[in-house]
Write an enzyme that holds these catalytic residues in place. Structure first.
Site, PDB file in Angstrom:
ATOM      1  N   GLY A 191       0.793  -1.313  -0.133  1.00 14.54           N
ATOM      2  CA  GLY A 191      -0.026   0.148   0.028  1.00 14.54           C
ATOM      3  C   GLY A 191       0.794   1.062  -0.039  1.00 14.54           C
ATOM      4  CG  HIS A 244       0.612  -2.158 -15.461  1.00  9.88           C
ATOM      5  ND1 HIS A 244       0.288  -3.185 -14.977  1.00  9.88           N
ATOM      6  CD2 HIS A 244       1.628  -2.422 -16.368  1.00  9.88           C
ATOM      7  CE1 HIS A 244       0.840  -4.241 -15.412  1.00  9.88           C
ATOM      8  NE2 HIS A 244       1.814  -3.735 -16.203  1.00  9.88           N
TER       9      HIS A 244
HETATM   10  C1  GAR Z   1       2.637  -1.035  -7.707  1.00  8.62           C
HETATM   11  O1  GAR Z   1       4.128  -0.898  -8.176  1.00  8.62           O
HETATM   12  C2  GAR Z   1       1.929  -1.103  -9.021  1.00  8.62           C
HETATM   13  O2  GAR Z   1       1.952  -0.137  -9.981  1.00  8.62           O
HETATM   14  C3  GAR Z   1       1.610  -2.666  -8.941  1.00  8.62           C
HETATM   15  O3  GAR Z   1       1.487  -3.126  -7.653  1.00  8.62           O
HETATM   16  C4  GAR Z   1       2.256  -2.161  -6.728  1.00  8.62           C
HETATM   17  C5  GAR Z   1       1.690  -2.172  -5.597  1.00  8.62           C
HETATM   18  O4  GAR Z   1       2.630  -1.300  -4.636  1.00  8.62           O
HETATM   19  N1  GAR Z   1       0.236  -2.789  -9.611  1.00  8.62           N
HETATM   20  C6  GAR Z   1       0.139  -3.840 -10.564  1.00  8.62           C
HETATM   21  O5  GAR Z   1       1.292  -4.375 -10.886  1.00  8.62           O
HETATM   22  C7  GAR Z   1      -1.002  -4.206 -11.233  1.00  8.62           C
HETATM   23  N2  GAR Z   1      -0.935  -4.891 -12.482  1.00  8.62           N
HETATM   24  P1  GAR Z   1       2.283  -0.704  -3.409  1.00  8.62           P
HETATM   25  O6  GAR Z   1       1.335  -1.669  -2.853  1.00  8.62           O
HETATM   26  O7  GAR Z   1       3.235  -0.379  -2.466  1.00  8.62           O
HETATM   27  O8  GAR Z   1       1.188   0.547  -3.820  1.00  8.62           O
END
Ligand code: GAR
Length: 189
Positions: free
Chosen positions: A12, A103
């Site tokens: 998050g 993404h």
């Molecule tokens: C982020 O890098 C986001 O871009 C990716 O998950 C991560 C979440 O990080 N999303 C995807 O890959 C969606 N296909 P966080 O939980 O630290 O925000």
């Protein structure tokens, strides 16, 4: 007052950046963070910031009650910040052009089912890409194929490993996601 709700499955860090950004803006509030993962790191972080959180089961997510749950917050935008499940088409129909995902690649490259988090950065490294970046886009019925709202790029060094690429991309996410949402809200007024 614009209302946002955030869906997140993991640590998050993006959700927290968005919450912190809008704490300093008096026209927008983050109403709640919803998660499909009881153990998501984002839950404790939100508690510390006094942001309401809610866990929902996979069964609820696939049921009409999920739309009722979303509607109960009256959100202007639904933000996917590291939310990994595919959004049901009924939800997309209820919120056309109002669900926004981030993404960690320059779509259409490195998108689609199974392409998330570290998988993306390993694929970028394997292909010796000279650059990577982020895509902020509307969500439609197909993984990572909704209309792109904004993209931001970062140059890669041939020495960068997947972890270093991830770090560079995360910096872009933390810098640009919240301001892009703010611009979107302004344009929708
Ligand atoms: C982020 O890098 C986001 O871009 C990716 O998950 C991560 C979440 O990080 N999303 C995807 O890959 C969606 N296909 P966080 O939980 O630290 O925000």
């Amino acid at each position: 007052m614009n209302k946002l709700i955030i869906l997140a499955s993991g640590s998050g860090s993006n959700a927290i950046k968005i919450i912190e950004y809008f704490e300093n803006q008096d026209d927008t509030t983050v109403s709640a963070v919803l998660t499909d993962n009881r153990h998501a790191g984002v839950l404790d972080k939100c508690k510390a910031l006094n942001i309401p959180t809610l866990y929902f089961s996979a069964a609820l997510f696939r049921s009409p009650a999920f739309i009722d749950l979303l509607n109960s917050f009256g959100p202007d935008l639904i933000i996917l910040a590291g939310f990994l499940k595919k959004i049901p088409s009924e939800v997309i129909a209820e919120y056309p052009d109002r669900i926004v995902n981030i993404h960690p690649s320059l779509l259409p490259k490195y998108g689609g089912k199974g392409m998330y988090g570290a998988h993306v950065h390993h694929a970028v490294k394997e292909n010796n890409e000279p650059e990577s970046g982020i895509s902020i886009h509307y969500v439609n019925e197909h993984y990572d194929q909704g209309q792109i709202i904004a993209q931001f790029k970062v140059a890669l060094d041939s020495q960068d490993n997947a972890e270093q690429i991830a770090k560079k991309v995360q910096q872009l996410e933390h810098l640009h996601f919240a301001p892009t949402i703010a611009t979107l809200l302004k344009n929708n007024e």
